[in-house]
Design an enzyme around this catalytic site. Structure first.
Site, PDB file in Angstrom:
ATOM      1  N   TYR A 161       4.409 -23.456 -10.352  1.00  0.00           N
ATOM      2  CA  TYR A 161       5.100 -22.312 -10.929  1.00  0.00           C
ATOM      3  C   TYR A 161       5.390 -22.623 -12.384  1.00  0.00           C
ATOM      4  O   TYR A 161       5.927 -23.694 -12.694  1.00  0.00           O
ATOM      5  CB  TYR A 161       6.416 -22.079 -10.160  1.00  0.00           C
ATOM      6  CG  TYR A 161       7.107 -20.787 -10.494  1.00  0.00           C
ATOM      7  CD1 TYR A 161       6.563 -19.566 -10.105  1.00  0.00           C
ATOM      8  CD2 TYR A 161       8.325 -20.789 -11.185  1.00  0.00           C
ATOM      9  CE1 TYR A 161       7.207 -18.384 -10.393  1.00  0.00           C
ATOM     10  CE2 TYR A 161       8.972 -19.597 -11.479  1.00  0.00           C
ATOM     11  CZ  TYR A 161       8.405 -18.392 -11.082  1.00  0.00           C
ATOM     12  OH  TYR A 161       9.047 -17.219 -11.376  1.00  0.00           O
TER      13      TYR A 161
ATOM     14  N   GLY B 246       6.927 -34.359  -9.957  1.00  0.00           N
ATOM     15  CA  GLY B 246       6.305 -35.167 -11.001  1.00  0.00           C
ATOM     16  C   GLY B 246       6.739 -34.750 -12.398  1.00  0.00           C
ATOM     17  O   GLY B 246       7.871 -34.285 -12.598  1.00  0.00           O
ATOM     18  N   ASN B 247       5.847 -34.911 -13.370  1.00  0.00           N
ATOM     19  CA  ASN B 247       6.177 -34.645 -14.768  1.00  0.00           C
ATOM     20  C   ASN B 247       6.722 -33.240 -15.011  1.00  0.00           C
ATOM     21  O   ASN B 247       7.759 -33.067 -15.662  1.00  0.00           O
ATOM     22  CB  ASN B 247       4.921 -34.843 -15.645  1.00  0.00           C
ATOM     23  CG  ASN B 247       4.638 -36.303 -15.918  1.00  0.00           C
ATOM     24  OD1 ASN B 247       5.539 -37.044 -16.284  1.00  0.00           O
ATOM     25  ND2 ASN B 247       3.396 -36.721 -15.732  1.00  0.00           N
ATOM     26  N   GLY B 248       6.018 -32.239 -14.486  1.00  0.00           N
ATOM     27  CA  GLY B 248       6.437 -30.853 -14.716  1.00  0.00           C
ATOM     28  C   GLY B 248       7.797 -30.578 -14.096  1.00  0.00           C
ATOM     29  O   GLY B 248       8.640 -29.878 -14.682  1.00  0.00           O
ATOM     30  N   THR B 249       8.009 -31.168 -12.926  1.00  0.00           N
ATOM     31  CA  THR B 249       9.272 -30.995 -12.217  1.00  0.00           C
ATOM     32  C   THR B 249      10.437 -31.562 -13.018  1.00  0.00           C
ATOM     33  O   THR B 249      11.505 -30.943 -13.127  1.00  0.00           O
ATOM     34  CB  THR B 249       9.191 -31.719 -10.849  1.00  0.00           C
ATOM     35  OG1 THR B 249       8.061 -31.208 -10.150  1.00  0.00           O
ATOM     36  CG2 THR B 249      10.450 -31.515 -10.032  1.00  0.00           C
TER      37      THR B 249
ATOM     38  N   ASP C  69      -1.011 -39.205  -8.633  1.00  0.00           N
ATOM     39  CA  ASP C  69      -1.807 -39.595  -9.801  1.00  0.00           C
ATOM     40  C   ASP C  69      -1.213 -40.788 -10.551  1.00  0.00           C
ATOM     41  O   ASP C  69      -1.892 -41.394 -11.368  1.00  0.00           O
ATOM     42  CB  ASP C  69      -1.917 -38.414 -10.774  1.00  0.00           C
ATOM     43  CG  ASP C  69      -2.502 -37.183 -10.110  1.00  0.00           C
ATOM     44  OD1 ASP C  69      -3.383 -37.346  -9.237  1.00  0.00           O
ATOM     45  OD2 ASP C  69      -2.085 -36.053 -10.435  1.00  0.00           O
TER      46      ASP C  69
END
Lengths: 388, 388
Positions: A76, A103-106, A134
């Site tokens: 999203y 991860g990073n976006g979260t 990853d």
């Protein structure tokens, strides 16, 4: 004080993401009120929240060893509108703590929500629990999910190698494509279980290195000459030159892949050998058969540690592994500020590992259970008996 | 009498084909002289034979649990010339017994060699040991290799299902393509571990049935409506109408595949949903993680039984499993004439199983170890909490 907690899972699932959730819930459901976000940030923005009952807590705890994200996860875009809507959900519900596993976006979205809450003078505790197959998440030595995926990649490669060496009168080259996005951790893990040089992989293509087609073709040719076959591994994030890349966009997010298939065509046209392109696919992040037991334990530890941070009123942080200085094998759980996670950015496979894979495998070894059988020396080399 | 034995492996390897070889060698290497054929029928035709020493026997026995065919296997057309050359190798070396481990093509070539030997008044004992991941070999209830592959397919599907249900705001349809050539045994095994109807597979495409695109699209649509996603499984052998099929030829042998990818394009164009095509790939026949322990035992039993047939001077037969009439679980080892194996032809999934998958799963269950965890009821259905 009894806190109102919202917890959710975001991004691609892993084989162990539910273990972090289960451990967190087990620790806190009797002390605080926990509600669950359906489908990650989409659910948070759209107020898609499920009230946590005892029955639901139990059901979540039963998902401890189940792959996938049992609350629903997904992707999203965390744009300004989404962040505003997320804070509205939080404020409308008088939420005290927001916990996201991802991860990073979260972590980036979590930091934005915390920032906006502060600007709105709304007191919100935020905690991130790391997750990635990853291993591209900054601010931590590694994250749960990665070890299971790496172990699956490594086992697949050594088993594919044994298969390929038996089939070399039919198929001379096999190109295995791994996940990893823009980081080569998973692709480089492919040789972790290799005991014999003939098993390969004879070539590993990493996103961190610019792809040299001539070098690649040279390795393929010399491996065929030497062994009768070539096992090559390429990361989905390898960028092919001259617009050969086949990555594409889905819902505004770049979906990588197709490198192996493209290279297959190039080799077949140029060399007159038979090539198979194998994509290891979603099993890398979901197959429960190979979930590293260490990975499971660490995923649970992250959930438990997040509960401890919550109890101690720590905010704006992500749970993180720090490797003991004196021993490779000792992992400390610490908390790192979200801003440090973001500053670290997408984590690449470092040069010291790219140049020295055995060093990388030494680093990797405490994360992967030692359940791989040691395979004996291959008997046949090409079409001759390989004298030992 | 001390016999001169030639043994080889032919066709695609499996996770357990070396177990049959190891058991055979262990049984007979001290009683007879065994030599090994390199790369299956190609090696037999071209006199590519390795003399069996004690060290080599030991090395082969060490490969018992290793995937791939440790002698080299591969594909080779058994035309008249190849059969003549094979008999020449046998006669030049005064071979008494030829043993081949393989599937339909292997048994056909074995019968031809026996026939030609008889015409040449050369006394040759021939014994076939069954092997197939596709379960398309006639004359036997099932063959070693299949159970491991079926178990891998089933586990992959239930795990992919848990992954997909978490990702349905990003990806609504996942199409998993299995091996199986022209038989649907592997594709149909995909639902073996399913406990909850929402896990799917919601559609299984079998080569035995003509493919109905409208019916398929209808199932995809109704599954998305009902669950928020659709997990479909298709066999590589499914024939798509109107020349949509993407099978191709490699070295004169038809290589199947591409059904999932083709269907993905059709759905994406027609429905505006995101679809992923997943090919389970070579891991189906080589991944050692999920080799069914029953499959291993049965592969060994086949090697041991072949040794017994050899000792009893039985010829022109294949080792075969016959299921006890009074109990589904009881497997008898018998020998069947090669002509009966050939007469049976490529074995299809029977109608009674196609129409009644639970009946098929009952048939399958004694072949697959019960190591699959029972997953709890999914929590989220589409974007709502699934009340239990």
């Amino acid at each position: 004080m009894r806190k109102k907690i919202l917890i959710g899972q975001a991004g691609g699932p892993t084989a162990v993401i539910n273990a972090s959730l289960a451990a967190f819930v087990e620790e806190l459901s009797h002390l605080h009120h926990i509600s669950y976000i359906v489908n990650g940030y989409e659910g948070l923005a759209n107020n898609n929240i499920v009230n946590g009952t005892d029955a639901l807590h139990d059901q979540i705890i039963q998902h401890r060893n189940v792959p996938g994200a049992c609350l629903g996860s997904g992707r999203y875009p965390s744009d300004e509108t989404a962040i505003k809507k997320s804070l509205k959900t939080i404020m409308d519900r008088n939420v005290d703590v927001l916990v996201m596993i991802g991860g990073n976006g979260t972590m980036a979205a979590l930091a934005q929500i915390e920032q906006l809450a502060r600007e709105n003078k709304y007191k919100l505790q935020v905690i991130g629990i790391p997750k990635t197959v990853d291993n591209d998440l900054g601010g931590t030595d590694h994250a749960p999910g990665f070890a299971s995926a790496a172990s699956y990649v490594a086992q697949s490669c050594v088993d594919n190698s044994r298969d390929l060496m038996a089939m070399n009168n039919f198929e001379q080259v096999r190109i295995i494509e791994t996940m990893g996005r823009n980081s080569g951790w998973l692709a480089a893990a492919s040789g972790f279980f290799t005991q014999h040089v003939s098993e390969g992989p004879h070539y590993i293509g990493l996103p961190e290195k610019s792809f040299d087609l001539e070098e690649f073709l040279e390795v393929v040719k010399s491996s065929i000459d030497k062994y009768g076959y070539c096992l090559a591994v390429v990361s989905e994030g390898v960028r092919l030159p001259n617009g050969l890349s086949r990555s594409k966009e889905v819902n505004g997010r770049e979906v990588l892949g197709g490198v192996a298939e493209t290279l297959k065509c190039i080799i077949e046209e140029g060399m007159g050998v038979n090539v198979r392109a194998e994509t290891l696919g979603i099993n890398q992040r979901c197959l429960s058969l190979d979930s590293s037991s260490i990975d499971f334990q660490e995923a649970e530890q992250c959930g438990t540690f997040a509960a401890k941070l919550l109890q101690n009123n720590i905010t704006g942080v992500m749970v993180s592994f720090s490797r003991g200085e004196d021993s490779l094998n000792y992992m400390n759980l610490i908390d790192v500020p979200l801003r440090d996670v973001l500053a670290a950015g997408e984590r690449k496979l470092p040069d010291e590992f790219i140049k020295d894979l055995p060093k990388y495998y030494k680093w990797l070894s405490p994360l992967i259970a030692k359940n791989h059988m040691v395979y004996p020396t291959p008997i046949i080399k090409g079409d001759v008996y390989a004298e030992t």
